[in-house]
Design a protein around this motif. Sequence first.
Motif, short mmCIF file in Angstrom:
data_model
loop_
_atom_site.label_atom_id
_atom_site.label_comp_id
_atom_site.label_asym_id
_atom_site.label_seq_id
_atom_site.Cartn_x
_atom_site.Cartn_y
_atom_site.Cartn_z
N TRP A 1 3.61 14.86 13.52
CA TRP A 1 2.51 14.87 12.55
C TRP A 1 2.65 13.75 11.52
CZ3 TRP A 1 4.66 15.49 7.79
CH2 TRP A 1 5.83 16.25 7.68
N VAL A 2 3.74 13.00 11.58
CA VAL A 2 4.00 11.96 10.58
C VAL A 2 3.39 10.64 11.02
CG1 VAL A 2 5.80 10.67 9.39
CG2 VAL A 2 6.13 13.11 9.88
N GLU A 3 2.66 10.02 10.11
CA GLU A 3 2.00 8.75 10.40
C GLU A 3 2.85 7.55 9.99
OE1 GLU A 3 0.96 9.05 6.01
OE2 GLU A 3 1.70 10.31 7.64
N LEU A 4 2.63 6.44 10.66
CA LEU A 4 3.14 5.15 10.22
C LEU A 4 2.26 4.77 9.03
CD1 LEU A 4 5.25 3.02 11.54
CD2 LEU A 4 3.18 1.77 12.15
N SER A 5 2.83 4.75 7.85
CA SER A 5 2.03 4.71 6.63
C SER A 5 2.02 3.33 5.98
CB SER A 5 2.54 5.74 5.63
OG SER A 5 1.91 5.60 4.38
N SER A 6 0.82 2.79 5.78
CA SER A 6 0.73 1.50 5.11
C SER A 6 1.06 1.60 3.63
CB SER A 6 -0.66 0.90 5.30
OG SER A 6 -1.67 1.79 4.89
N ALA B 1 16.98 -0.51 11.65
CA ALA B 1 16.41 0.68 12.28
C ALA B 1 15.43 0.29 13.38
CB ALA B 1 15.71 1.53 11.23
N PRO B 2 15.35 1.09 14.45
CA PRO B 2 14.49 0.74 15.60
C PRO B 2 13.01 0.71 15.25
CG PRO B 2 15.35 2.98 15.81
CD PRO B 2 16.08 2.36 14.67
N GLN B 3 12.33 -0.32 15.74
CA GLN B 3 10.89 -0.50 15.55
C GLN B 3 10.24 -0.63 16.92
OE1 GLN B 3 8.78 -2.14 12.64
NE2 GLN B 3 10.11 -1.23 11.08
N ASP B 4 9.51 0.40 17.34
CA ASP B 4 8.78 0.34 18.61
C ASP B 4 7.69 1.40 18.61
OD1 ASP B 4 9.85 2.88 19.66
OD2 ASP B 4 11.74 1.80 19.90
N THR C 1 4.40 0.24 1.60
CA THR C 1 4.22 -0.63 0.44
C THR C 1 5.06 -0.16 -0.74
OG1 THR C 1 1.99 -1.27 1.11
CG2 THR C 1 2.51 -1.45 -1.22
N LEU C 2 5.11 1.15 -0.99
CA LEU C 2 5.93 1.66 -2.08
C LEU C 2 7.41 1.43 -1.80
CD1 LEU C 2 3.97 4.96 -2.78
CD2 LEU C 2 3.87 2.82 -4.08
N LEU C 3 7.81 1.54 -0.54
CA LEU C 3 9.16 1.16 -0.17
C LEU C 3 9.41 -0.31 -0.49
CD1 LEU C 3 11.91 1.43 1.34
CD2 LEU C 3 10.64 1.01 3.46
N LEU C 4 8.45 -1.16 -0.12
CA LEU C 4 8.60 -2.59 -0.36
C LEU C 4 8.64 -2.94 -1.84
CD1 LEU C 4 6.21 -3.99 2.40
CD2 LEU C 4 8.72 -4.08 2.39
N GLY C 5 8.01 -2.12 -2.68
CA GLY C 5 8.14 -2.34 -4.11
C GLY C 5 9.60 -2.36 -4.51
N GLY C 6 10.37 -1.39 -4.00
CA GLY C 6 11.80 -1.35 -4.28
C GLY C 6 12.56 -2.46 -3.59
N VAL C 7 12.15 -2.81 -2.38
CA VAL C 7 12.81 -3.89 -1.63
C VAL C 7 12.66 -5.22 -2.38
CG1 VAL C 7 12.72 -5.24 0.50
CG2 VAL C 7 12.63 -2.74 0.61
N LEU C 8 11.46 -5.53 -2.83
CA LEU C 8 11.23 -6.78 -3.53
C LEU C 8 11.84 -6.77 -4.93
CD1 LEU C 8 7.58 -7.67 -2.47
CD2 LEU C 8 9.74 -8.50 -1.51
N PHE C 9 11.90 -5.60 -5.54
CA PHE C 9 12.64 -5.50 -6.80
C PHE C 9 14.09 -5.91 -6.58
CE2 PHE C 9 15.73 -3.18 -9.30
CZ PHE C 9 15.36 -3.49 -10.59
N GLY D 1 10.03 2.80 12.71
CA GLY D 1 8.81 2.09 12.34
C GLY D 1 8.26 1.29 13.49
N PHE D 2 7.26 0.46 13.17
CA PHE D 2 6.60 -0.36 14.19
C PHE D 2 5.85 -1.47 13.48
CE2 PHE D 2 3.25 -0.53 17.78
CZ PHE D 2 4.07 -1.29 18.61
N HIS D 3 5.94 -2.69 14.00
CA HIS D 3 5.26 -3.86 13.43
C HIS D 3 5.63 -4.08 11.96
CE1 HIS D 3 2.59 -5.04 16.76
NE2 HIS D 3 2.56 -3.74 17.05
N GLY D 4 6.84 -3.69 11.60
CA GLY D 4 7.31 -3.89 10.23
C GLY D 4 6.99 -2.75 9.28
N PHE D 5 6.08 -1.87 9.67
CA PHE D 5 5.77 -0.69 8.86
C PHE D 5 6.75 0.43 9.21
CE2 PHE D 5 1.83 -3.09 9.05
CZ PHE D 5 1.36 -3.01 7.74
N TYR D 6 6.78 1.46 8.35
CA TYR D 6 7.70 2.58 8.57
C TYR D 6 6.95 3.89 8.51
CZ TYR D 6 11.33 -0.89 7.78
OH TYR D 6 12.13 -2.01 7.88
#
Length: 487
Positions: free
Chosen positions: A151-156, A120-123, A160-168, A131-136
């Motif tokens: 109104w949607v933020e790039l959320s740290s 997915a595009p990151q810029d 992280t909760l996404l990455l919980g599933g990714v690392l699982f 996303g941007f800088h690896g965040f989404y």
Amino acid sequence: MFKKLHRVVFASALAALLTLGTGWPSPALAKGPPSGFDALPQQQRVMVDDLEKRTFQWFWDSADAKTGLVPDHYPSESFASIAAVGFGLTAYGVGVERGYITREQAVERTLTTLRFFHDAPQDDSEDGATGFHGFYYHFLNMKTGKREARWVELSSVDTTLLLGGVLFAQSYYDRPTAKEKDIRELADAIYRRVEWTWMQPRAPLISMGWTPGGMFIPHDWQGYDEGMLVYVLALGSPTHPISDDAWSAWSKTYPRTWGEFQGKTFLNFAPLFGHQYSHSWIDFRGIRDAWSREHKLDYFDNSRLATYTQRAYAIANPGHWTGYGENVWGLTASNGPGDIVVKASDGSTRQFHGYIARGAGMEQIVDDGTIVPTAAGGSIAFAPEIVVPALMEMKARYGHAIYNQYGFVDAFNLSFDGKVAPTVGRIVPGMGWADTKQLGIDQGPIVLMIENWRSDFVWKVMRKNPYIRKGLERAGFTGGWLDQAEQ
């Protein structure tokens, strides 16, 4: 500014009632929860089995087949929640272990999801990126996969909760097949790409997020809350790790929430999601950092205390809400009837809310009579002896209105009588208000924590992940499984 941002909190007129206490049921909390799904009476085993399967099915049915994106809420039209995707990626593994789906089905769904997030595009564009800088971005359009709206933020934290599933997924799919190897490589690339240090405009703390128009959110993750997992993953990064002093900077604000509530002293965070999210992936039993060693209380035991205080608060029921009691309790972030003020015949008023971070703790009480089943269900690993009876009773009393093909609906309110039409959900004659859908971030803790209680499954998988171990060790955790040889 940011819709459904969990850290937004609201003052409550009930705060003055914080000093009310209540008695504590046995067994003694310090000894930890009794274990044993198999020791439950058959009716309770059947109910927990059924709830776990139905809640898993929500993720399996709701995810987009082409991208793997999981909606924020379902069934109804919705944007995607990246946090819900993280819970979904983990739930698929639970589904394999429980026999709900085959491993091959889980592999295909997981590959689809990871390929989407990897490619997915990151810029820094306002509308054209995921996303941007690896965040989404917190919320994504279910059709395009791009930022849902401005109104949607790039959320740290949601990244992280996404990455919980990714690392699982990285640790669970460990077989020497081409597809499982692809999963491991994609997961590794997604995690390594996150530039944690970029998200530190006020280092060593980590910002809550960023927007192209407003830049960094002027608030950082400071303890104690769901930000715990943010720091563990940022410390464990092999490519963009934050500095060693970040964990102490995060935890040095603990004293403001360390104190007594409902007769017990513990580290407070009013909504129960803050006690559940990090624990859904990390087994904090018996491992301690400097703070927990000093206080002789690990984070798992702390969450157990928080669970008991919510039940005690419901029994005390200082707000005099309908239906609260020893087996009807639980406050956390959830939907509600709407931002509505209702006037009673005696001239008094009741303030209700829509989506809000409900909770009860030393610092604040946000309570409008809305009970959230995930508050109890997602705490089952902490205190099964009070959670299982609560789930049983809520289903037995109100199941016709709050329990469906996907388990419990997000929330219900027995004090909302329907004299004013709710913004969402429906009025159930003779009962009150009930939601008509489930939320991914509330479904996730239910299915993951049921399985953690039953088998330690997610915890065991995550113990094998080198990034989780590294992050915990850099935060100063020792003891328990961390002192055992790496598996």
